[in-house]
Enzyme design. Structure first.
Site, mmCIF file in Angstrom:
data_model
loop_
_atom_site.group_PDB
_atom_site.id
_atom_site.type_symbol
_atom_site.label_atom_id
_atom_site.label_comp_id
_atom_site.label_asym_id
_atom_site.label_seq_id
_atom_site.Cartn_x
_atom_site.Cartn_y
_atom_site.Cartn_z
ATOM 1 N N GLU A 15 0.830 -1.207 0.000
ATOM 2 C CA GLU A 15 0.000 0.000 0.000
ATOM 3 C C GLU A 15 0.867 1.261 0.000
ATOM 4 O O GLU A 15 0.576 2.223 -0.713
ATOM 5 C CB GLU A 15 -0.937 0.016 1.208
ATOM 6 N N ASN A 19 1.011 4.005 -3.052
ATOM 7 C CA ASN A 19 0.791 5.440 -2.866
ATOM 8 C C ASN A 19 1.855 6.248 -3.603
ATOM 9 O O ASN A 19 1.558 7.270 -4.218
ATOM 10 C CB ASN A 19 0.790 5.814 -1.384
ATOM 11 N N ARG A 73 -9.447 4.177 -7.158
ATOM 12 C CA ARG A 73 -8.793 4.302 -5.854
ATOM 13 C C ARG A 73 -9.835 4.455 -4.757
ATOM 14 O O ARG A 73 -10.720 5.302 -4.840
ATOM 15 C CB ARG A 73 -7.832 5.497 -5.826
#
Length: 111
Positions: A15, A19, A73
Site C-alpha cells: 500500500e 501510494n 482508488r
C-alpha cells in the site's frame, strides 16, 4: 512456513509503495526508496520514501476514503497500513516528497 501475519506486513508495504506510484509522481517516472531495519526483540521498521509532489495535508490524507486520485482508488491505503502495523508515521513536504515509516514488533512464530 509463512503465516497470515507475513501477508499483512507485505500488504502494508504494498500500500505504501502503491501510494508512491499513484500519487507521488503522477504518470511520471520516479524513484522509490525502501529501507528495512531490524532491531532487538523483533522490532522491524520499514521506511518508504519518494521525492514526488508531497502531501499538502497529511492528517486529511490519512482519513479513510479520502483520495486525490480519480477512478478506482478507494482511499484506504493508510487505513490498511494502520490496521496491519503497530505504528504508521507519515511525514511530507509539498514539492519535496513523502516518507512513510511502518513499525511492527514481530513475534517469534513469524520469523
Amino acid at each position: 512456513s509463512r503465516g497470515l501475519g507475513d501477508v499483512y506486513k507485505r500488504q502494508a508495504v504494498s500500500e505504501a509503495v502503491t501510494n508512491c506510484i499513484v500519487h507521488a509522481y503522477e504518470n511520471k517516472v520516479g524513484k522509490i526508496y525502501i529501507t528495512v531495519s531490524l532491531y532487538d526483540e523483533g522490532l522491524v521498521k520499514i521506511k518508504i520514501r519518494d521525492k514526488g509532489r508531497g502531501i499538502e495535508d497529511v492528517k486529511k490524507a490519512m482519513e479513510p476514503l479520502y483520495t486525490t486520485a480519480a477512478g478506482e482508488r478507494a482511499g484506504l491505503g493508510f487505513a490498511v497500513m494502520e490496521s496491519f502495523m503497530d505504528k504508521v508515521k507519515v511525514s511530507s513536504q509539498p514539492g519535496k516528497g513523502t516518507r512513510v515509516v511502518l513499525t511492527k514488533r514481530l513475534d517469534e512464530r513469524s520469523t
